[in-house]
Structure formats: C-alpha cells, structure tokens
Design a protein around this motif. Structure first.
Motif, mmCIF file in Angstrom:
data_model
loop_
_atom_site.group_PDB
_atom_site.id
_atom_site.type_symbol
_atom_site.label_atom_id
_atom_site.label_comp_id
_atom_site.label_asym_id
_atom_site.label_seq_id
_atom_site.Cartn_x
_atom_site.Cartn_y
_atom_site.Cartn_z
ATOM 1 N N UNK A 1 0.827 -1.196 0.000
ATOM 2 C CA UNK A 1 0.000 0.000 0.000
ATOM 3 C C UNK A 1 0.870 1.259 0.000
ATOM 4 N N UNK A 2 1.934 1.277 0.778
ATOM 5 C CA UNK A 2 2.832 2.437 0.810
ATOM 6 C C UNK A 2 3.512 2.654 -0.541
ATOM 7 N N UNK A 3 3.901 1.569 -1.188
ATOM 8 C CA UNK A 3 4.501 1.672 -2.518
ATOM 9 C C UNK A 3 3.498 2.265 -3.500
ATOM 10 N N UNK A 4 2.262 1.785 -3.449
ATOM 11 C CA UNK A 4 1.217 2.316 -4.320
ATOM 12 C C UNK A 4 0.973 3.797 -4.050
ATOM 13 N N UNK A 5 0.852 4.167 -2.779
ATOM 14 C CA UNK A 5 0.552 5.556 -2.441
ATOM 15 C C UNK A 5 1.684 6.495 -2.830
ATOM 16 N N UNK A 6 2.919 6.028 -2.766
ATOM 17 C CA UNK A 6 4.054 6.868 -3.144
ATOM 18 C C UNK A 6 3.983 7.249 -4.623
ATOM 19 N N UNK A 7 3.468 6.354 -5.457
ATOM 20 C CA UNK A 7 3.378 6.615 -6.894
ATOM 21 C C UNK A 7 1.986 7.038 -7.326
ATOM 22 N N UNK A 8 1.033 7.072 -6.428
ATOM 23 C CA UNK A 8 -0.352 7.290 -6.822
ATOM 24 C C UNK A 8 -0.650 8.624 -7.491
ATOM 25 N N UNK A 9 -0.019 9.738 -7.096
ATOM 26 C CA UNK A 9 -0.373 10.974 -7.818
ATOM 27 C C UNK A 9 -0.143 10.832 -9.327
ATOM 28 N N UNK A 10 0.980 10.258 -9.712
ATOM 29 C CA UNK A 10 1.247 10.080 -11.142
ATOM 30 C C UNK A 10 0.297 9.062 -11.753
ATOM 31 N N UNK A 11 -0.022 8.017 -11.025
ATOM 32 C CA UNK A 11 -0.911 6.976 -11.556
ATOM 33 C C UNK A 11 -2.339 7.478 -11.726
ATOM 34 N N UNK A 12 -2.766 8.374 -10.879
ATOM 35 C CA UNK A 12 -4.148 8.843 -10.912
ATOM 36 C C UNK A 12 -4.312 10.056 -11.816
ATOM 37 N N UNK A 13 -3.323 10.945 -11.818
ATOM 38 C CA UNK A 13 -3.482 12.237 -12.475
ATOM 39 C C UNK A 13 -3.111 12.202 -13.954
ATOM 40 N N UNK A 14 -2.057 11.497 -14.328
ATOM 41 C CA UNK A 14 -1.608 11.520 -15.708
ATOM 42 C C UNK A 14 -2.608 10.830 -16.626
ATOM 43 N N UNK A 15 -2.885 11.418 -17.775
ATOM 44 C CA UNK A 15 -3.822 10.786 -18.707
ATOM 45 C C UNK A 15 -3.176 9.592 -19.384
ATOM 46 N N UNK A 16 -4.003 8.664 -19.819
ATOM 47 C CA UNK A 16 -3.498 7.561 -20.619
ATOM 48 C C UNK A 16 -2.986 8.118 -21.933
ATOM 49 N N UNK A 17 -2.095 7.388 -22.588
ATOM 50 C CA UNK A 17 -1.520 7.873 -23.841
ATOM 51 C C UNK A 17 -2.588 8.225 -24.860
ATOM 52 N N UNK A 18 -3.666 7.464 -24.910
ATOM 53 C CA UNK A 18 -4.741 7.734 -25.864
ATOM 54 C C UNK A 18 -5.454 9.038 -25.535
ATOM 55 N N UNK A 19 -5.333 9.500 -24.297
ATOM 56 C CA UNK A 19 -6.002 10.732 -23.876
ATOM 57 C C UNK A 19 -5.003 11.875 -23.732
ATOM 58 N N UNK A 20 -3.873 11.753 -24.409
ATOM 59 C CA UNK A 20 -2.829 12.760 -24.330
ATOM 60 C C UNK A 20 -3.390 14.122 -24.746
ATOM 61 N N UNK A 21 -2.953 15.157 -24.096
ATOM 62 C CA UNK A 21 -3.418 16.500 -24.410
ATOM 63 C C UNK A 21 -3.165 16.807 -25.887
ATOM 64 N N UNK A 22 -4.095 17.511 -26.487
ATOM 65 C CA UNK A 22 -3.970 17.843 -27.905
ATOM 66 C C UNK A 22 -2.704 18.660 -28.155
ATOM 67 N N UNK A 23 -2.353 19.548 -27.221
ATOM 68 C CA UNK A 23 -1.148 20.358 -27.412
ATOM 69 C C UNK A 23 0.099 19.477 -27.485
ATOM 70 N N UNK A 24 0.159 18.414 -26.696
ATOM 71 C CA UNK A 24 1.297 17.497 -26.744
ATOM 72 C C UNK A 24 1.324 16.755 -28.081
ATOM 73 N N UNK A 25 0.157 16.407 -28.582
ATOM 74 C CA UNK A 25 0.087 15.712 -29.873
ATOM 75 C C UNK A 25 0.531 16.642 -31.004
ATOM 76 N N UNK A 26 0.153 17.919 -30.923
ATOM 77 C CA UNK A 26 0.564 18.892 -31.941
ATOM 78 C C UNK A 26 2.077 19.078 -31.893
ATOM 79 N N UNK A 27 2.630 19.231 -30.696
ATOM 80 C CA UNK A 27 4.091 19.368 -30.564
ATOM 81 C C UNK A 27 4.801 18.159 -31.172
ATOM 82 N N UNK A 28 4.244 16.985 -30.946
ATOM 83 C CA UNK A 28 4.843 15.770 -31.488
ATOM 84 C C UNK A 28 4.847 15.791 -33.014
ATOM 85 N N UNK A 29 3.739 16.198 -33.616
ATOM 86 C CA UNK A 29 3.664 16.287 -35.081
ATOM 87 C C UNK A 29 4.679 17.306 -35.585
ATOM 88 N N UNK A 30 4.767 18.447 -34.922
ATOM 89 C CA UNK A 30 5.720 19.474 -35.340
ATOM 90 C C UNK A 30 7.156 18.953 -35.250
#
Length: 160
Positions: free
Chosen positions: A33-62
């Motif tokens: 549980x402590x291991x999970x909680x230590x990494x949980x902000x990133x696990x909960x907050x970051x979007x899945x790759x398919x839900x990547x912000x449009x601005x990040x996708x545009x930067x990638x294309x550029x």
C-alpha cells in the motif's frame, strides 16, 4: 485509473464511486500500500496515452516534421481532424497552433544555443525563420534578450 468525463474550469475536483467499494476487503499488505501511495499521484493524475493533451500531440507532429515545420492544415490532417476541430481542441486547452509552434522553436533555439556553435543565420533557417533578423526578434520577444548575448552569457558563465 478512474475513467470518466472530464470537465475543466469547475469550482472543485471530485471523483465519485459506489460506496459499496469501501466494504471490499483489502488484499494488500502495508508495504504494498505504501509503494502504491508513493506513486499514486502520477498513476491517478496523468492521462493515458490515448487521452494525451492535444497540445502534446501537436508538438509531437511538429517535432516529427522538422525541419519542414508543418503548417496548421498539415498538422490537422496528420491528426486526422479538420483545422477547425484542431483549433477548437487547442482553444479548450488555452493555447493555439502558432503559440505551440513558437514554444517549440524557442525551446529548440535555447537547446541549440547551449549545445552548439551553429551560426545564428543557420539556426534561424533550421527553426524555419525567413532570415536571421526575424529569428533574433522572435528570440528577444521570447526571452527578453538577443540570441548572441544569450550564447555569450552561457559561454562566459556570467549574467552580463
């Protein structure tokens, strides 16, 4: 981790789930549980790759199309959407195509000024500017200083 509709600009953030889930027995020990909680902000907050912000996708294309520097229509086509749809998505994120392109060019200019001795005229061409003067004006608008003095400051280790 918690898929569902996102609503930006709301007065508070919340996640709703069925209260019966609270009665589910815990199947992990305290160390897991402590291991999970230590990494949980990133696990909960970051979007899945398919839900990547449009601005990040545009930067990638550029970045992928450098040094050709794709225009808005080419970028929209590469993302399989219309120009107006792309602009709408970017506006929702509080940005624009030109702003993203300028940020990327600024970032690349700073990296190249810090890591190479490329002449400013060559760097201007690499970044897609019509000439060195246009690049120098843009760099000064981005950073408040000229690219030559930025490079000298790095080389001498001073703030002039």
């Amino acid at each position: 981790m918690f898929p569902g509709p996102l609503q930006f600009g709301q007065p508070c953030s919340a996640v709703w789930f069925d209260a019966s889930a609270l009665a589910t027995p815990m199947l992990r020990d305290m160390q897991e549980m402590n291991t999970f909680l230590a990494a949980s902000p990133a696990n909960v907050i970051l979007p899945r790759l398919a839900e990547q912000a449009m601005s990040a996708r545009v930067r990638s294309v550029l970045q992928q199309n450098r040094p050709a520097w794709a225009d808005l229509a080419t970028t929209a086509s590469g993302l399989h959407m219309s120009v107006s749809t792309l602009q709408r998505h970017l506006a929702t994120e509080g940005t624009s195509f030109q702003s993203l392109k300028d940020q990327l060019r600024r970032d690349l200019a700073i990296v190249r000024l810090n890591t190479s001795a490329v002449p400013l005229a060559a760097l201007a061409e690499e970044l897609g500017f019509a000439d060195s003067a246009a690049f120098q004006r843009a760099f000064k608008a981005w950073t408040g200083g000229a690219p030559g003095s930025y490079r000298r400051r790095r080389e001498t280790g001073t703030d002039e």
